[in-house]
Enzyme design. Sequence first.
Site, mmCIF file in Angstrom:
data_model
loop_
_atom_site.group_PDB
_atom_site.id
_atom_site.type_symbol
_atom_site.label_atom_id
_atom_site.label_comp_id
_atom_site.label_asym_id
_atom_site.label_seq_id
_atom_site.Cartn_x
_atom_site.Cartn_y
_atom_site.Cartn_z
ATOM 1 C CB ILE A 16 -6.188 9.491 2.848
ATOM 2 C CG1 ILE A 16 -6.569 10.609 1.869
ATOM 3 C CG2 ILE A 16 -6.711 8.144 2.353
ATOM 4 C CD1 ILE A 16 -5.887 10.537 0.518
ATOM 5 C CG ASP A 37 1.506 9.161 11.204
ATOM 6 O OD1 ASP A 37 0.606 9.165 10.354
ATOM 7 O OD2 ASP A 37 2.299 10.133 11.352
ATOM 8 C CB THR A 40 5.372 14.832 9.431
ATOM 9 O OG1 THR A 40 4.079 14.739 8.806
ATOM 10 C CG2 THR A 40 6.197 13.603 9.102
ATOM 11 C CG ASP A 63 11.058 7.996 9.519
ATOM 12 O OD1 ASP A 63 10.777 7.478 8.423
ATOM 13 O OD2 ASP A 63 11.575 9.121 9.622
ATOM 14 C CB THR A 104 8.832 10.256 3.493
ATOM 15 O OG1 THR A 104 9.369 10.686 4.736
ATOM 16 C CG2 THR A 104 7.476 9.609 3.718
ATOM 17 C CB THR A 134 -1.272 10.604 -6.231
ATOM 18 O OG1 THR A 134 -1.760 11.711 -6.974
ATOM 19 C CG2 THR A 134 0.226 10.510 -6.491
ATOM 20 C CG ASP A 135 -4.965 12.057 -10.018
ATOM 21 O OD1 ASP A 135 -4.188 12.586 -9.203
ATOM 22 O OD2 ASP A 135 -6.030 12.595 -10.392
ATOM 23 C CD GLU A 136 -0.950 15.592 -7.591
ATOM 24 O OE1 GLU A 136 0.115 16.208 -7.702
ATOM 25 O OE2 GLU A 136 -1.807 15.852 -6.727
ATOM 26 C CE1 TYR A 159 2.538 13.265 -3.026
ATOM 27 C CE2 TYR A 159 1.266 14.180 -4.854
ATOM 28 C CZ TYR A 159 1.375 13.308 -3.778
ATOM 29 O OH TYR A 159 0.313 12.499 -3.448
ATOM 30 C CB SER A 162 8.790 11.336 -4.475
ATOM 31 O OG SER A 162 7.549 11.884 -4.046
ATOM 32 C CE LYS A 163 2.195 8.447 -3.365
ATOM 33 N NZ LYS A 163 2.016 7.779 -2.039
ATOM 34 C CE1 TYR A 216 -1.051 29.037 -4.402
ATOM 35 C CE2 TYR A 216 -0.710 26.811 -5.241
ATOM 36 C CZ TYR A 216 -0.651 27.718 -4.197
ATOM 37 O OH TYR A 216 -0.200 27.312 -2.980
ATOM 38 C CG ASN A 258 -7.722 24.992 -8.850
ATOM 39 O OD1 ASN A 258 -8.163 23.867 -8.635
ATOM 40 N ND2 ASN A 258 -6.461 25.218 -9.175
#
Length: 353
Positions: A16, A37, A40, A63, A104, A134-136, A159, A162-163, A216, A258
């Site tokens: 992105i 950046d 990574t 970093d 990070t 994120t929407d997560e 993930y 952490s967001k 999955y 999916n």
Amino acid sequence: MAIQQTILITGGAGFIGSHLTRLFVIKYPDQKIVNLDKLTYAGNLENLVDIEGAPNYTFVKGDITDIDLLKQLFEQYHFTGVLHCAAESHVDRSISDPLSFVKTNVLGTVSLLQTAKEYWKDDLANKLFYHISTDEVYGSLGEEGFFTEETRYDPRSPYSASKASSDHFVRAFYHTYKLPVIISNCSNNYGPYHFPEKLIPLCINNILQKKPLPVYGKGENVRDWLYVEDHVKAIDIIFHKGKIGETYNIGGHNEWKNIDIIKELCRQMDEKLGRQKGESEKLITFVKDRAGHDLRYAIDATKLKEELGWQPSLQFEEGLGKTIDWYIANTKWMEDITTGNYQRYYEEQYEKR
Ligand code: NAD
Ligand code: TYD
């Protein structure tokens, strides 16, 4: 052209971030864009070859947890805006290595917030710290309903936890120190330069190479897909017209199971590659489900549409077609990733100068 202001984009060599960097470098020639950046495994300067020589663009390898570097960059460039994209972004990696996500996504974000706060403390006017999320963070939906900006946070993977934590810190800096912030929470993106660990580019690459397509569980999980260029256009609008302290949800109103996406990829690619109808579907392979696999994400982006006039421009079948065409035309990009060559690009372009 005289430079009017300088903006820091973090993670600009990622998926992105590279689209966002390109948009800003081209659209705003009177603004300087500094891309910080770490490069990574997910950072690839080949994503930006077309703009790397632009006079208003500078790349810095570093970093976001390195506070000394951040201070030095704020001193040197006098940033008035930060577009914070850098993150560890892959759920499966977060399941095997959660600590690097805390480092990070949480420590890195707080380091940036702290540096911006210190540097801007005497004059907060016309400054903006824009956090890309994120929407997560909202967790997992059942069959019905949508995530709105009021939905309670309920992250369920390392993930998304952490967001979510980084989002909370961004809001805490707004409430505690009046740091001018905006957050946007977007649904799943797809498009060119997407790293082939994620579902869509992984399947495109595997179809090209006639390798198994790992689904999955039963493939029943639902994601709301948005073309990456529509996401960065939304960020541009929010960055320039959004209200300080607000959150904006960004999404495509485009839910797919999916298994249905994979079948659509197979259908379009059989046609484009001149293969027999149904040939690629034979590659579909059901594998063990992801631990704690969120069932469904779906964004309600009404606020963004009504307040700032944004809506997605592309239909999914069309966006998917454009994406497949890009991967077919850029097999070298994919080859450089799968052989690891892309990681030598920095050395060749920058260190030998
Ligand atoms: P990506 O993994 O493709 O890119 C991340 C970039 O950040 C890479 O260039 C990487 O080198 C850099 N980076 C990682 N750690 C760093 C560090 N410590 N210091 C400096 N740079 C570092 O990620 P992406 O998919 O482009 O996601 C960008 C942002 O958008 C993330 O914050 C992610 O949470 C968010 N987001 C992504 C999606 C999606 O579908 N991909 C959807 C919504 C939100
Ligand atoms: P992914 O692209 O990793 O994004 P996210 O987990 O952030 O939504 O995965 C999208 C969906 O596809 C998710 O439900 C997991 C699933 N998936 C597979 O079925 N097979 C795969 O090989 C991958 C990478 C993902």
